[in-house]
Structures are given as C-alpha cells and as structure tokens.
Design an enzyme around this catalytic site. Structure first.
Site, PDB file in Angstrom:
ATOM      1  N   THR A   1       0.832  -1.212   0.000  1.00 55.37           N
ATOM      2  CA  THR A   1       0.000   0.000   0.000  1.00 55.37           C
ATOM      3  C   THR A   1       0.860   1.253   0.000  1.00 55.37           C
ATOM      4  OG1 THR A   1      -1.914  -1.060   1.027  1.00 55.37           O
ATOM      5  CG2 THR A   1      -1.700   1.311   1.317  1.00 55.37           C
TER       6      THR A   1
ATOM      7  N   ASN B   1      -5.339  -9.229  -8.272  1.00 59.88           N
ATOM      8  CA  ASN B   1      -5.391  -9.882  -6.968  1.00 59.88           C
ATOM      9  C   ASN B   1      -6.640 -10.737  -6.746  1.00 59.88           C
ATOM     10  OD1 ASN B   1      -6.146  -6.935  -6.997  1.00 59.88           O
ATOM     11  ND2 ASN B   1      -7.232  -7.581  -5.156  1.00 59.88           N
TER      12      ASN B   1
ATOM     13  N   GLN C   1       1.163  -9.069  -6.392  1.00 54.99           N
ATOM     14  CA  GLN C   1       0.736 -10.454  -6.579  1.00 54.99           C
ATOM     15  C   GLN C   1       1.588 -11.204  -7.609  1.00 54.99           C
ATOM     16  OE1 GLN C   1      -1.354 -12.092  -4.811  1.00 54.99           O
ATOM     17  NE2 GLN C   1      -2.495 -10.497  -3.735  1.00 54.99           N
TER      18      GLN C   1
ATOM     19  N   SER D   1       5.491  -6.548  -1.848  1.00 58.68           N
ATOM     20  CA  SER D   1       5.166  -6.661  -0.429  1.00 58.68           C
ATOM     21  C   SER D   1       5.638  -8.006   0.090  1.00 58.68           C
ATOM     22  CB  SER D   1       3.652  -6.515  -0.214  1.00 58.68           C
ATOM     23  OG  SER D   1       3.325  -6.512   1.159  1.00 58.68           O
TER      24      SER D   1
ATOM     25  N   HIS E   1       4.989 -10.011   2.671  1.00 59.10           N
ATOM     26  CA  HIS E   1       4.140 -11.078   3.184  1.00 59.10           C
ATOM     27  C   HIS E   1       3.372 -11.806   2.083  1.00 59.10           C
ATOM     28  CE1 HIS E   1      -0.061  -9.285   3.263  1.00 59.10           C
ATOM     29  NE2 HIS E   1       0.666  -8.232   2.948  1.00 59.10           N
TER      30      HIS E   1
ATOM     31  N   THR F   1      12.483   5.276  10.833  1.00 57.75           N
ATOM     32  CA  THR F   1      13.469   4.289  11.260  1.00 57.75           C
ATOM     33  C   THR F   1      13.335   2.998  10.464  1.00 57.75           C
ATOM     34  OG1 THR F   1      13.417   5.191  13.502  1.00 57.75           O
ATOM     35  CG2 THR F   1      14.323   2.971  13.245  1.00 57.75           C
TER      36      THR F   1
ATOM     37  N   CYS G   1      -8.174  -6.804   1.433  1.00 54.05           N
ATOM     38  CA  CYS G   1      -8.354  -5.396   1.804  1.00 54.05           C
ATOM     39  C   CYS G   1      -9.782  -4.918   1.562  1.00 54.05           C
ATOM     40  CB  CYS G   1      -7.369  -4.524   1.028  1.00 54.05           C
ATOM     41  SG  CYS G   1      -5.650  -4.837   1.447  1.00 54.05           S
TER      42      CYS G   1
END
Length: 414
Positions: free
Chosen positions: A97, A177, A206, A227, A229, A265, A354
């Site tokens: 995102t 997706n 994806q 992404s 994960h 960070t 989502c």
C-alpha cells in the site's frame, strides 16, 4: 476483569496457533495465499534473531548503529540481485500500500501543482491504487480509469488512446489480486517508451515469485511495487523499485532515510527477513509455477463439476498467474460461504483481503461484464507451497458439501 480478558485472549491465541499447526480436531486448509502467506521457518528465525541481537537504529553513529546499517544495505543488495535491479534502485517501505501510494503521489506531486496532470489506470486495480487515484482526483489530478475485456485484461490500444499531452503517469497492475489475470505490462512499457514524458508504475504485489519479470529488461517500467508477506516474508515491510535517476516527491518526510524518499526508522528485522524470503522464493520460481499450475488445473476441473458454481477466471494458462482460482455462487452472499467453509477448517477469501469486509459486488468482476449476482457471490481460492493435489481434493470436497447445505437457502430466496 483485566485478568479474565487476558486469559481469554491467550486461550484464543493458543487455539489459533494449534489450528494453524493442524493440531485441532480437524486439519485446517489455508487457501488464502493472495491475502497473506505463511513465512518461511528460516525467515521467522532470522527475524527473531535480529530483534534480539540487532535492535540499534540503523542511522545511529555508534558501532551498533553502523552494524545495523550494514545489514540494511546487504539486504538491499540481496533484493536487487533477486529482482535483477541495482541496489540504488531499491527503496524499502512498510508494504504494498505504501509503495503504491509513493509511486503515484511521488510522481504526480513532483514539481508541485504548476499544471494539471493526467493519470491513466484501470478499473480493476487493487484498492491501494484505485482509491489513491480517487483521492488524487480530489487534489485536481485528471484520471482515466480504463475498462477491461471479459477475461479481465486491459487493452494496450486503450492505453494509447487515453494518452494526453499532460499525461504524467500510467499505473497498471501486473497480476490481478482477485482473478490472477496477467496484464500486458511489457507491451504497455514498449508503447510508453515512445512517450518519455510519461512514467509507468506497475503494482507487482501479486506477481513477485509467481510471474517472471527481469527488471533490467523491462526498460519501460519506471516503478514496481512489492510486499514481503505475499512471498512468505514478514508483514509490515515492502519495496519499491525506482529507476535510477527518477525523482519522486516523498510521501513521508522525516530523517532522510532511503535517500530522502522515505523517512522513518528502518525496520531492520523486516527488511532482512524480506530479502531472505525473496531469495528463497526466486530460487524456486519455476518449480513453484509448475506445481501451482497443476493444482489450478485440478481445482478448475473439480469446480466445473459443481453445477451451482461458476468459474470467473480464464482457463488459458498463458493469460494467468498460477496461484489463484476465482468462482461464484450467484445469489449467495460470499461471507456465508466463507464462514461455512471456516466451520470445516477451510480458509478462503471473498474479493481481496483489503476489500473483504465490503458488502458491495466485486468491482473487478463487474468491470469484466459479469452480473451483480455473480460479482456479489465470488470466492477466491489461492494456493501456496504447502499444498498438494490431495489438499485441493479435500478443499473441493468440503466446498461441495457446503454448497449442498446452502442449496435450500438458495431455493428459499428464489
């Protein structure tokens, strides 16, 4: 009261862990890999070790900080090598995102609002692109949402026809997706190479680990999102490939991390865990694709034998990514199916994760020309490395049992 709540929480978490390990009374079948994937055991160990041993801030001047910074840069080099990019082209983010938002806003906000800018995207993008485009419209960005054909693919000709003198960015996802349909991003890149003033962003969330893309060869693509994960890495970390020399307006101002493009960070355990997961994933890309295509063929064959269900994806494997099958039970609310399957320890999705809490019909299936009833009753089944043919057979068996149980409800609605 607090003690009781904590006791309930720990018991619930313990049960969930047992279920995920298959230690409950009935084995679980997790077919929701498009939403999130189980991390590699090596990655879990790596992330834990880094949290325990390397907790210093990577921008600190002392030795511990410098050690953390070295680990971040080694991870950057590893990610670049896995994707065929230069290390300076890799930006670390908090996930897909943020990467998509940084790509769109970073290009369209560059140089301020000196002139009206135009964005081209599609009607089937993930919400992190689609809703960002809607937000950008409120900021004065002119936006064209291109249609797709009945298979769910956007036309390169439509992209070309939509180009205006003030077009600044085209954003098209690599793999959808919900349906797994692969978009013609390489052909669009060739087209946009004739328009050097236009930047091209591809949402690859994806696609990474399922579809081949050599970043160096894809010269017309300027930005590419990922992404962790989604390829068996940790949550809360992602990447954005950015062509060398391309300028972006920062989305997050802060301490100047990531060459000033993304303040904050560094998530050292997540970044290193992502680089490890990506390396492991890309090393087995071909084997994974072959295995998942075999599972997809089997699932489609079995689904077609259940008359109440309708297939929403092309069978032509040249058009799709292998990890997902989308089906509909027209007239039946998908959350009913999801929760019924959950009772038999099968986990699938409706639409994308989502958007799964939305009660609206699938925007993707509507764009493909399907009816509201069909778009409102869709299920997404997505495979992973742990699945074998017998798992798919059991999934379909339990799905068929669930459909039979729901059949009287369908008749009562009619």
């Amino acid at each position: 009261m607090r003690i009781l709540l904590w006791s309930f929480f720990t018991r619930s978490v313990g049960y969930i862990i047992k279920v995920q390990r298959g230690e409950s009374h009935l084995r679980t079948y997790y077919f929701d890999h498009c939403a999130s994937t189980p991390p590699y055991e090596q990655v879990v160990q790596t992330v834990g070790e880094l949290m325990r041993l390397h907790y210093a801030n990577a921008t600190a001047l002392h030795r511990s900080g410098k050690e953390a910074a070295k680990l971040v840069e080694r991870a950057r080099q590893s990610v670049a090598q896995s994707l065929g990019a230069k290390s300076e082209e890799v930006l670390f983010t908090s996930g897909g995102t943020e990467s998509n938002n940084l790509a769109l806003k970073g290009i369209l906000f560059t140089g301020g609002r000196k002139a009206a800018k135009h964005l081209i995207t599609t009607a089937i993008e993930h919400s992190s692109v689609y809703n960002t485009a809607k937000q950008l419209e409120r900021f004065g960005i002119e936006t064209t949402f291109l249609p797709v054909d009945s298979s769910g693919r956007v036309s390169v000709r439509d992209v070309e026809a939509a180009i205006r003198p003030n077009t600044a960015l085209v954003s098209v996802m690599h793999v959808n997706n919900e349906t797994g349909v692969v978009q013609p991003v390489e052909e669009i890149a060739v087209l946009l190479a004739k328009h050097p003033q236009i930047r091209f962003h591809v949402d690859g969330v994806q696609a990474i680990g399922k579809v081949k893309l050599e970043w160096k060869a894809a010269a017309g693509i300027d930005l590419y999102s990922g992404s962790a994960h989604k390829f068996r890495g940790p949550k809360g970390v992602g990447l954005l490939l950015k062509r060398e020399g391309l300028e972006l307006e920062p989305l997050l101002e802060g301490g100047g991390q990531e060459d000033g493009y993304r303040g904050g960070t560094h998530n050292l355990p997540g970044i290193v865990g992502m680089s490890q997961a990506l390396r492991l994933t890309m090393e087995s890309l071909e084997t994974r694709r072959e295995k998942m295509f075999a599972l997809r063929r089997l699932a489609i064959e079995r689904v077609k034998a259940i008359p109440e269900l309708t297939l929403n994806v092309p069978e032509d494997e040249a058009m799709v990514s292998p990890q997902v099958v989308n089906v509909s039970y027209p007239g039946m609310r998908p959350e009913v199916l999801v929760h019924m399957l959950e009772q038999s320890e099968v986990f699938v999705s409706t639409q994308s994760a989502c958007s799964s809490k939305s009660l609206k019909p699938s925007r993707v299936l509507l764009a493909m020309g399907h009816s509201a009833a069909r778009a409102s009753g869709s299920l997404r089944i997505s495979f992973g490395d742990e699945h074998e043919a017998e798992d798919v057979e059991e999934l379909i068996r339990r799905l068929k049992t669930t459909v039979v149980k729901l059949k009287p409800l369908e008749r009562s609605r009619g």
